[in-house]
Design a protein around this motif. Sequence first.
Motif, short mmCIF file in Angstrom:
data_model
loop_
_atom_site.label_atom_id
_atom_site.label_comp_id
_atom_site.label_asym_id
_atom_site.label_seq_id
_atom_site.Cartn_x
_atom_site.Cartn_y
_atom_site.Cartn_z
N LYS A 101 118.87 26.59 48.45
CA LYS A 101 118.61 26.68 49.89
C LYS A 101 117.22 26.12 50.23
O LYS A 101 116.34 26.03 49.39
N LEU A 102 117.07 25.77 51.49
CA LEU A 102 115.85 25.16 51.98
C LEU A 102 114.63 26.06 51.81
O LEU A 102 113.53 25.59 51.53
N ASP A 103 114.81 27.36 51.92
CA ASP A 103 113.66 28.27 51.80
C ASP A 103 113.13 28.37 50.37
O ASP A 103 112.08 28.94 50.13
N LYS A 104 113.82 27.77 49.41
CA LYS A 104 113.38 27.77 48.01
C LYS A 104 112.67 26.45 47.65
O LYS A 104 112.38 26.19 46.49
N THR A 105 112.37 25.64 48.64
CA THR A 105 111.72 24.36 48.42
C THR A 105 110.38 24.54 47.72
O THR A 105 110.01 23.75 46.85
N GLU A 106 109.67 25.59 48.07
CA GLU A 106 108.36 25.85 47.47
C GLU A 106 108.48 26.06 45.96
O GLU A 106 107.63 25.58 45.20
N ARG A 107 109.52 26.77 45.52
CA ARG A 107 109.73 26.97 44.09
C ARG A 107 110.05 25.65 43.39
O ARG A 107 109.59 25.39 42.29
N ARG A 108 110.84 24.83 44.05
CA ARG A 108 111.18 23.52 43.47
C ARG A 108 109.92 22.66 43.31
O ARG A 108 109.71 22.05 42.28
N TYR A 109 109.12 22.65 44.36
CA TYR A 109 107.87 21.88 44.33
C TYR A 109 106.96 22.40 43.23
O TYR A 109 106.36 21.63 42.49
N GLY A 110 106.86 23.71 43.11
CA GLY A 110 106.03 24.33 42.08
C GLY A 110 106.49 23.96 40.69
O GLY A 110 105.68 23.68 39.79
N TRP A 111 107.81 23.92 40.49
CA TRP A 111 108.35 23.57 39.18
C TRP A 111 107.98 22.15 38.80
O TRP A 111 107.49 21.91 37.70
N ILE A 112 108.18 21.20 39.71
CA ILE A 112 107.90 19.79 39.39
C ILE A 112 106.40 19.58 39.18
O ILE A 112 105.98 18.84 38.31
N LYS A 113 105.59 20.28 39.95
CA LYS A 113 104.14 20.17 39.82
C LYS A 113 103.69 20.69 38.45
O LYS A 113 102.89 20.04 37.77
#
Length: 138
Positions: A101-113
Motif C-alpha cells: 500500500k501507498l502508506d508503506k512507501t516510507e518503509r520501501r524507501y528506507g529498505w532501498i536506502k
Amino acid sequence: MLLCNQLCSHFEAYKDIPKVTELRKKFKNIKQILKSHVFSDFSSLGTGKEFEESNLLQQLADACLVVDAMEPSVREELVQNFCSRELTSYQQIFEGAKLAKLDKTERRYGWIKRRLRTIEEIWKIFPPSWHVPYLLCI
C-alpha cells in the motif's frame, strides 16, 4: 576488443570470403566464452563471498572494463541481472498486500536506502558511467 570489433566492421563487406567468415565465427565464440566467464564471476557478487576474498572485488572491477569493451547489450544484461538479484529480497518483503500500500512507501524507501549503504563497497566496482545504484532504484 574494441579494435577487434572495428576490424570486424571493416571486413563486413568481405563476409562471403570463407576465411573472413571463419575468423568472424571464432571471434564471436571468444566473445561468448568471455561473456560467460564474466557473468559467472559476477554471480558470486552479493553473496558475501566478495568480502571473504579480498581480490574478488578488484577482479570484478577489471571485468567491468572487459564488459565495457564488448557490446552495450552485454553491460545492460549484466546490470539487469545484478539488479534483479539485489531486488529479490525486496520483492519478497514488499510483495504482500499489507506492505504494497501507498502508506508503506516510507518503509520501501528506507529498505532501498539501507541496502545502498550496506553494499557500498560493491558499488565501487562498477564504473560511474553505468549508474548501477540509480538503475537499482528505478
